[in-house]
Motif scaffolding. Structure first.
Motif, PDB file in Angstrom:
ATOM      1  N   UNK A  35       0.819  -1.198  -0.072  1.00 49.71           N
ATOM      2  CA  UNK A  35      -0.014  -0.080   0.219  1.00 49.71           C
ATOM      3  C   UNK A  35       0.908   1.488   0.008  1.00 49.71           C
ATOM      4  N   UNK A  36       0.459   2.363  -0.689  1.00 49.66           N
ATOM      5  CA  UNK A  36       1.087   3.347  -0.993  1.00 49.66           C
ATOM      6  C   UNK A  36       0.202   4.564  -1.152  1.00 49.66           C
ATOM      7  N   UNK A  37       0.492   6.063  -0.711  1.00 51.43           N
ATOM      8  CA  UNK A  37      -0.415   7.021  -0.828  1.00 51.43           C
ATOM      9  C   UNK A  37      -0.683   7.373  -2.307  1.00 51.43           C
ATOM     10  N   UNK A  38      -1.639   7.365  -2.821  1.00 51.96           N
ATOM     11  CA  UNK A  38      -1.716   7.773  -4.458  1.00 51.96           C
ATOM     12  C   UNK A  38      -1.532   9.068  -4.534  1.00 51.96           C
ATOM     13  N   UNK A  39      -1.564  10.198  -3.695  1.00 45.89           N
ATOM     14  CA  UNK A  39      -0.963  11.614  -3.997  1.00 45.89           C
ATOM     15  C   UNK A  39      -0.195  12.031  -2.844  1.00 45.89           C
ATOM     16  N   UNK A  40       0.790  12.703  -3.095  1.00 42.15           N
ATOM     17  CA  UNK A  40       1.519  13.321  -1.966  1.00 42.15           C
ATOM     18  C   UNK A  40       1.836  14.614  -2.612  1.00 42.15           C
ATOM     19  N   UNK A  41       1.816  15.854  -1.445  1.00 39.94           N
ATOM     20  CA  UNK A  41       1.977  17.201  -1.920  1.00 39.94           C
ATOM     21  C   UNK A  41       2.866  17.741  -1.167  1.00 39.94           C
ATOM     22  N   UNK A  42       4.018  18.236  -1.449  1.00 37.57           N
ATOM     23  CA  UNK A  42       5.111  18.939  -0.827  1.00 37.57           C
ATOM     24  C   UNK A  42       5.685  20.384  -1.334  1.00 37.57           C
ATOM     25  N   UNK A  43       6.714  20.767  -0.737  1.00 36.42           N
ATOM     26  CA  UNK A  43       7.013  22.076  -0.974  1.00 36.42           C
ATOM     27  C   UNK A  43       8.677  22.191  -1.131  1.00 36.42           C
ATOM     28  N   UNK A  44       8.862  22.989  -1.944  1.00 34.63           N
ATOM     29  CA  UNK A  44      10.539  23.026  -2.160  1.00 34.63           C
ATOM     30  C   UNK A  44      11.292  23.165  -0.991  1.00 34.63           C
ATOM     31  N   UNK A  45      12.482  22.358  -1.039  1.00 32.78           N
ATOM     32  CA  UNK A  45      13.211  22.634   0.173  1.00 32.78           C
ATOM     33  C   UNK A  45      12.813  21.947   1.413  1.00 32.78           C
ATOM     34  N   UNK A  46      11.673  21.348   1.521  1.00 34.64           N
ATOM     35  CA  UNK A  46      11.210  20.836   2.806  1.00 34.64           C
ATOM     36  C   UNK A  46      11.140  19.099   2.439  1.00 34.64           C
ATOM     37  N   UNK A  47      11.841  18.403   3.234  1.00 35.55           N
ATOM     38  CA  UNK A  47      11.859  16.970   2.887  1.00 35.55           C
ATOM     39  C   UNK A  47      10.632  16.283   3.044  1.00 35.55           C
ATOM     40  N   UNK A  48      10.307  15.457   1.857  1.00 39.46           N
ATOM     41  CA  UNK A  48       9.022  14.731   1.805  1.00 39.46           C
ATOM     42  C   UNK A  48       9.180  13.301   1.836  1.00 39.46           C
ATOM     43  N   UNK A  49       8.261  12.846   2.619  1.00 34.86           N
ATOM     44  CA  UNK A  49       8.312  11.330   2.859  1.00 34.86           C
ATOM     45  C   UNK A  49       7.113  10.431   1.847  1.00 34.86           C
ATOM     46  N   UNK A  50       7.798   9.445   1.307  1.00 31.67           N
ATOM     47  CA  UNK A  50       7.007   8.626   0.339  1.00 31.67           C
ATOM     48  C   UNK A  50       6.703   7.221   1.244  1.00 31.67           C
ATOM     49  N   UNK A  51       5.287   7.165   1.409  1.00 31.60           N
ATOM     50  CA  UNK A  51       5.014   6.080   2.506  1.00 31.60           C
ATOM     51  C   UNK A  51       4.628   4.842   1.578  1.00 31.60           C
ATOM     52  N   UNK A  52       5.161   3.757   2.004  1.00 28.33           N
ATOM     53  CA  UNK A  52       4.959   2.389   1.552  1.00 28.33           C
ATOM     54  C   UNK A  52       5.087   1.326   2.576  1.00 28.33           C
TER      55      UNK A  52
END
Length: 234
Positions: A35-52
Motif C-alpha cells: 500500500x502507498x499514498x496515491x497522491x503526496x503534496x510537498x514544498x520546495x526545500x522541505x523533506x518529503x516522505x513517500x510512504x509504502x
C-alpha cells in the motif's frame, strides 16, 4: 496459490480488490500486499516522505528486496532511485543522487523513503515494489508527487497565527487589569461621597468654629441685657 483461468482474466472485475492477479492465463492469489499514498503534496526545500507499507505471509529474511522507481510526468521512462536488500542502496547517479533517505523498517512492514531538498523537477510518479521470497507476486502501487513553492500567503498565515497566539492573550490580560482598576477607583469615589469620616484636623477645626459662634452669640446677648438695664434706670 495458482489457479487456471480460461476466461483470460476479463471476467473477474473484482480480482484486484480480492488480491488476485491474472498472469499468463493463470489466476495468482497475491500473498504480498503493498500500500502507498496515491497522491503526496510537498514544498520546495522541505523533506518529503513517500510512504509504502507491505504485508507478507512469509517471515522476513535477508532475501527481501525493495525497489523504488521514478517516472517523470508525460513520460514512459522509469529510473531506479533506491534499492534495499539487508542494506540501503540509494542511487548515486541522476537527479536524485544523494537525495534519497531510508526511513522504513522492514520488520514492521514499512518500506518508506524520504526525498531530501525536493524541487519542482521532482514531480512525477514514484512506485514501490517489494519481494519477500517465496512471496514475489504483488501489486505495484504508484504515488503521484506534486512539489510547489510555499506561497507568501502561507507565510503570512503563519505569522498571523503566531501573532494571535502571542499578542491577543496579552491584550486580554491588559484589558482585564484596566477594568479591575477602574472598578476599584469608582468604588473609592463612591465611598468618599456617601459618608467618609473626617480627619482629626477637620474635626478640631469644626469644634473651634462652633466655640467661636457660641461666644459671639453670648456677647450679643450680654450687650442686649446691658442696654435694657440702662433704659430702665432713666
Amino acid at each position: 496459490m495458482l489457479q487456471s483461468g480460461a476466461a483470460g482474466g476479463r471476467g473477474c472485475a473484482l480480482c484486484p480488490l480480492l488480491g488476485v492477479l491474472f498472469f499468463q492465463g493463470v489466476y495468482i492469489v497475491l500473498s504480498l500486499e503493498i500500500k502507498a499514498d496515491a497522491h503526496v503534496r510537498g514544498y520546495v526545500g522541505e523533506n518529503i516522505k513517500l510512504k509504502c507499507t507491505f504485508k507478507s505471509t512469509s517471515s522476513i529474511t535477508d532475501k527481501l528486496t525493495i525497489d523504488w522507481t521514478y517516472r517523470p510526468p508525460s513520460s514512459s521512462r522509469t529510473e531506479s532511485i533506491f534499492h534495499y536488500q539487508s542494506f540501503q542502496y540509494p542511487t548515486t547517479v541522476g537527479t536524485f543522487r544523494n537525495r534519497i533517505s531510508w526511513v522504513g523498517d522492514v520488520y514492521n512492514g514499512d518500506a518508506s523513503i524520504s526525498i531530501i531538498n525536493p524541487t519542482i523537477k521532482d514531480n512525477g510518479t514514484f512506485s514501490c515494489a517489494v519481494k519477500n521470497p517465496p512471496d514475489v507476486y504483488h501489486n505495484i502501487p504508484g504515488t503521484e508527487l506534486t512539489v510547489t513553492e510555499r506561497g507568501f500567503g502561507m507565510m503570512l498565515s503563519s505569522v498571523a497565527l503566531l501573532s494571535i497566539l502571542v499578542f491577543i492573550p496579552s491584550a486580554v490580560v491588559g484589558v482585564l487589569l484596566l477594568v479591575r482598576m477602574g472598578r476599584k477607583s469608582a468604588g473609592l469615589k463612591k465611598r468618599n461621597k456617601s459618608g467618609s469620616k473626617k480627619s482629626s484636623i477637620e474635626v478640631s477645626a469644626d469644634t473651634d468654629q462652633e466655640k467661636d459662634d457660641c461666644m459671639a452669640k453670648l456677647c450679643v446677648r450680654c450687650a442686649e441685657c446691658l442696654d435694657s438695664d440702662y433704659e430702665e434706670t432713666y
